[in-house]
Design a protein around this motif. Structure first.
Motif, PDB file in Angstrom:
ATOM      1  N   LEU A  47       0.939  -1.315   0.017  1.00  0.00           N
ATOM      2  CA  LEU A  47       0.063   0.189  -0.017  1.00  0.00           C
ATOM      3  C   LEU A  47       0.824   1.206  -0.026  1.00  0.00           C
ATOM      4  CD1 LEU A  47      -2.823   1.368   0.563  1.00  0.00           C
ATOM      5  CD2 LEU A  47      -2.022   1.425   2.788  1.00  0.00           C
ATOM      6  N   PRO A  73      -4.698   0.805  -4.472  1.00  0.00           N
ATOM      7  CA  PRO A  73      -5.103   1.268  -3.071  1.00  0.00           C
ATOM      8  C   PRO A  73      -4.270   2.154  -2.565  1.00  0.00           C
ATOM      9  CG  PRO A  73      -4.398  -1.012  -3.054  1.00  0.00           C
ATOM     10  CD  PRO A  73      -4.378  -0.775  -4.366  1.00  0.00           C
ATOM     11  N   ARG A 119       0.962  12.979  10.106  1.00  0.00           N
ATOM     12  CA  ARG A 119       2.007  12.283  10.646  1.00  0.00           C
ATOM     13  C   ARG A 119       2.142  11.148  10.045  1.00  0.00           C
ATOM     14  NH1 ARG A 119      -0.978   8.574  13.306  1.00  0.00           N
ATOM     15  NH2 ARG A 119       0.504   7.746  14.639  1.00  0.00           N
TER      16      ARG A 119
ATOM     17  N   LYS B   2     -12.187  13.459   5.056  1.00  0.00           N
ATOM     18  CA  LYS B   2     -12.564  12.066   5.345  1.00  0.00           C
ATOM     19  C   LYS B   2     -12.025  12.075   6.859  1.00  0.00           C
ATOM     20  CE  LYS B   2     -12.314   9.983   0.815  1.00  0.00           C
ATOM     21  NZ  LYS B   2     -13.575  10.470   0.816  1.00  0.00           N
ATOM     22  N   LEU B   4     -11.096   9.502   8.399  1.00  0.00           N
ATOM     23  CA  LEU B   4      -9.678   8.971   8.299  1.00  0.00           C
ATOM     24  C   LEU B   4      -8.633   9.999   8.489  1.00  0.00           C
ATOM     25  CD1 LEU B   4      -8.060   6.269   7.975  1.00  0.00           C
ATOM     26  CD2 LEU B   4      -8.164   6.629   5.489  1.00  0.00           C
ATOM     27  N   THR B   5      -8.723  11.111   7.727  1.00  0.00           N
ATOM     28  CA  THR B   5      -7.798  12.197   7.784  1.00  0.00           C
ATOM     29  C   THR B   5      -7.274  12.466   9.125  1.00  0.00           C
ATOM     30  OG1 THR B   5      -8.820  12.817   5.956  1.00  0.00           O
ATOM     31  CG2 THR B   5      -7.051  14.248   6.811  1.00  0.00           C
ATOM     32  N   PHE B   8      -4.350  10.941  10.594  1.00  0.00           N
ATOM     33  CA  PHE B   8      -2.775  11.274   9.938  1.00  0.00           C
ATOM     34  C   PHE B   8      -2.445  12.792  10.250  1.00  0.00           C
ATOM     35  CE2 PHE B   8      -4.575   7.926   7.221  1.00  0.00           C
ATOM     36  CZ  PHE B   8      -3.236   7.128   7.411  1.00  0.00           C
ATOM     37  N   MET B  37     -19.201   6.222  -1.517  1.00  0.00           N
ATOM     38  CA  MET B  37     -18.146   5.690  -2.308  1.00  0.00           C
ATOM     39  C   MET B  37     -18.349   4.316  -2.551  1.00  0.00           C
ATOM     40  SD  MET B  37     -14.545   7.303  -0.575  1.00  0.00           S
ATOM     41  CE  MET B  37     -13.236   5.911  -1.521  1.00  0.00           C
ATOM     42  N   GLU B  38     -17.685   3.640  -3.438  1.00  0.00           N
ATOM     43  CA  GLU B  38     -17.908   2.472  -3.705  1.00  0.00           C
ATOM     44  C   GLU B  38     -16.928   1.716  -2.654  1.00  0.00           C
ATOM     45  OE1 GLU B  38     -16.973  -0.406  -7.365  1.00  0.00           O
ATOM     46  OE2 GLU B  38     -17.655   1.513  -7.885  1.00  0.00           O
ATOM     47  N   LYS B  40     -14.570  -0.853  -1.253  1.00  0.00           N
ATOM     48  CA  LYS B  40     -13.221  -1.737  -1.816  1.00  0.00           C
ATOM     49  C   LYS B  40     -12.674  -2.533  -0.607  1.00  0.00           C
ATOM     50  CE  LYS B  40     -13.338  -0.187  -6.188  1.00  0.00           C
ATOM     51  NZ  LYS B  40     -13.435  -1.225  -7.280  1.00  0.00           N
ATOM     52  N   GLU B  42     -10.230  -4.533  -0.408  1.00  0.00           N
ATOM     53  CA  GLU B  42      -8.829  -4.627  -0.485  1.00  0.00           C
ATOM     54  C   GLU B  42      -8.080  -3.364   0.049  1.00  0.00           C
ATOM     55  OE1 GLU B  42      -7.378  -4.161  -4.551  1.00  0.00           O
ATOM     56  OE2 GLU B  42      -5.338  -4.889  -3.800  1.00  0.00           O
ATOM     57  N   PHE B  43      -8.846  -2.210  -0.175  1.00  0.00           N
ATOM     58  CA  PHE B  43      -8.405  -0.973   0.362  1.00  0.00           C
ATOM     59  C   PHE B  43      -8.470  -0.995   1.879  1.00  0.00           C
ATOM     60  CE2 PHE B  43      -8.884   3.703   1.442  1.00  0.00           C
ATOM     61  CZ  PHE B  43      -7.411   3.900   1.351  1.00  0.00           C
ATOM     62  N   ASN B  46      -5.849  -3.039   3.605  1.00  0.00           N
ATOM     63  CA  ASN B  46      -4.576  -2.584   3.229  1.00  0.00           C
ATOM     64  C   ASN B  46      -4.358  -1.242   4.532  1.00  0.00           C
ATOM     65  OD1 ASN B  46      -2.783  -3.512   1.352  1.00  0.00           O
ATOM     66  ND2 ASN B  46      -4.324  -3.434   0.030  1.00  0.00           N
ATOM     67  N   ILE B  47      -5.582  -0.469   4.515  1.00  0.00           N
ATOM     68  CA  ILE B  47      -5.498   0.445   5.237  1.00  0.00           C
ATOM     69  C   ILE B  47      -5.490   0.331   6.862  1.00  0.00           C
ATOM     70  CG2 ILE B  47      -7.652   1.438   5.092  1.00  0.00           C
ATOM     71  CD1 ILE B  47      -4.848   3.615   5.553  1.00  0.00           C
ATOM     72  N   ARG B  50      -2.469   0.133   9.026  1.00  0.00           N
ATOM     73  CA  ARG B  50      -1.819   1.328   9.103  1.00  0.00           C
ATOM     74  C   ARG B  50      -2.332   2.400  10.061  1.00  0.00           C
ATOM     75  NH1 ARG B  50       2.089   1.704   4.714  1.00  0.00           N
ATOM     76  NH2 ARG B  50       2.953   3.310   5.223  1.00  0.00           N
ATOM     77  N   ASP B  52      -4.068   4.046  13.458  1.00  0.00           N
ATOM     78  CA  ASP B  52      -3.672   4.138  14.919  1.00  0.00           C
ATOM     79  C   ASP B  52      -5.161   4.124  15.463  1.00  0.00           C
ATOM     80  OD1 ASP B  52      -3.660   5.071  17.702  1.00  0.00           O
ATOM     81  OD2 ASP B  52      -1.770   5.842  17.481  1.00  0.00           O
ATOM     82  N   LEU B  92     -14.375   6.154   5.540  1.00  0.00           N
ATOM     83  CA  LEU B  92     -14.133   6.872   4.059  1.00  0.00           C
ATOM     84  C   LEU B  92     -15.469   7.431   3.481  1.00  0.00           C
ATOM     85  CD1 LEU B  92     -12.404   3.725   2.565  1.00  0.00           C
ATOM     86  CD2 LEU B  92     -11.505   5.652   3.439  1.00  0.00           C
TER      87      LEU B  92
END
Lengths: 228, 126
Positions: A47, A73, A119, B2, B4-5, B8, B37-38, B40, B42-43, B46-47, B50, B52, B92
């Motif tokens: 990713l 992704p 971050r 989002k 999610l932001t 970060f 949003m569609e 996904k 897989e996304f 993956n996320i 990552r 916290d 998302l």
């Protein structure tokens, strides 16, 4: 050929405050397209966290995330010190996701200086920067964001870029790669030599004449099997 | 931006970003919207590794949402669609259009305006 992002959703007067895609923008798009296979391979390995500093109209970010890495992704961050640019870029990338039929991954925008407040220390895998590279007096670099922030670069056009170069190791992941635009007056060979001290090898991916300027796109990486 | 932001973002002030109080930024006066949003899978698979998770729980609770599991889920190809949909919706599809985000260390307030977080410090703060 990957089509250039459509920026027609922006009104003409937006470009009084936001850098309009120009020869340097297109040089960066072409350099990225040149490296498409490498970038897609990189995105197949893991990713990717990617970012563009100074996203302006969002043209480069859109092309990169939705055109090149389409449907991978990827998490792509876009930053700009200008609020007008952040708004414009967000609009442009969202509109173009549909045009490129890009449905996976996300693009996140933040108004900030370089990547401050994010971050993502040592975790950016691909970083893009089309700097304010025009040589000016240091004092001509605006303190508050305005259209001159998009081009005024101080001594040799490098005062802004140097701040990033000196912190690159703190931003990029171990196998991360960095693309930047430079003009001949920035002394690109000197930049390449300078970055060796931080362990970065580099390659000039593209060089072309644009009016009186010679533009080039440099690619930096270390410990990368893909981008040697 | 989002939801999610928020995971970060941290204080832009260098002397704060290393402290535990600076992350996550405290969200107040938020206006939310849903942008579909569609999904996904897989996304998400993956996320999530990552993310916290503790910080995410704090942020979602500040926004009045208690729907996320206490422990970070381990997503696989067989993961339950209800869980995926719930994560997708929270991370998302939830957009923060306006908010104040405060650093717990220095107290600086970062505004979110028209969905864009403003992480700039004033000149005196740098």
């Amino acid at each position: 050929m990957i089509p250039t992002p459509d920026t027609s959703c922006l009104l003409e007067d937006v470009f009084q405050d936001v850098y309009e895609p120009a020869e340097d923008t297109f040089a960066l798009l072409d350099a990225l397209e040149e490296d498409k296979d490498k970038l897609c391979k990189f995105a197949a390995e893991k990713l990717l966290f990617t970012a563009e500093i100074g996203c302006g109209s969002g043209c480069v970010s859109s092309f990169f995330k939705s055109g090149i890495l389409q449907n991978r992704p990827t998490i792509h961050f876009m930053t700009d010190i200008s609020n007008a640019a952040c708004n414009a870029a967000t609009n442009v990338v969202n509109k173009n996701r549909e045009l490129y039929n890009d449905k996976s991954g996300i693009l996140l925008t933040a108004q900030t200086y370089f990547l401050q407040g994010l971050r993502i220390k040592k975790s950016i895998d691909v970083l893009l920067f089309n700097p304010p590279y025009v040589p000016t007096e240091f004092e001509e670099i605006p303190k508050e964001a305005n259209i001159a922030s998009a081009w005024a670069g101080g001594t040799d056009g490098m005062d802004v870029t140097n701040q990033l170069l000196n912190n690159l190791s703190d931003i990029l992941s171990a196998d991360g790669v960095f693309y930047m635009v430079a003009v001949a007056r920035n002394k690109p060979e000197k930049i390449q030599t300078y970055m060796l001290r931080y362990g970065y090898d580099s390659k000039e991916v593209l060089r072309r004449k644009a009016g009186r300027e010679t533009l080039c796109v440099l690619r930096f990486s270390k410990n990368s099997a893909l981008f040697v | 931006m989002k939801l999610l932001t928020v995971n970060f973002l941290t204080c832009s002030n260098k002397s704060c970003s290393s402290t535990a109080e600076a992350f996550p930024l405290k969200i107040e006066d938020a206006k939310l919207a849903i942008q579909q949003m569609e999904l996904k899978p897989e996304f998400l698979r993956n996320i999530i590794p990552r993310v916290d998770w503790n910080a995410l729980l704090i942020s979602t609770r500040q926004l009045g949402n208690n729907s996320l599991p206490e422990e970070k889920p381990e997503l696989t190809e067989e993961s339950d669609e209800v869980l995926l949909k719930s994560l997708h919706n929270v991370l998302l599809e939830t957009e923060i259009t306006e908010a104040k985000m405060t650093c717990g260390n220095c107290g600086h307030i970062y505004p979110v305006f028209e969905g864009i977080p403003n992480m700039l410090l004033s000149e005196e703060e740098i």
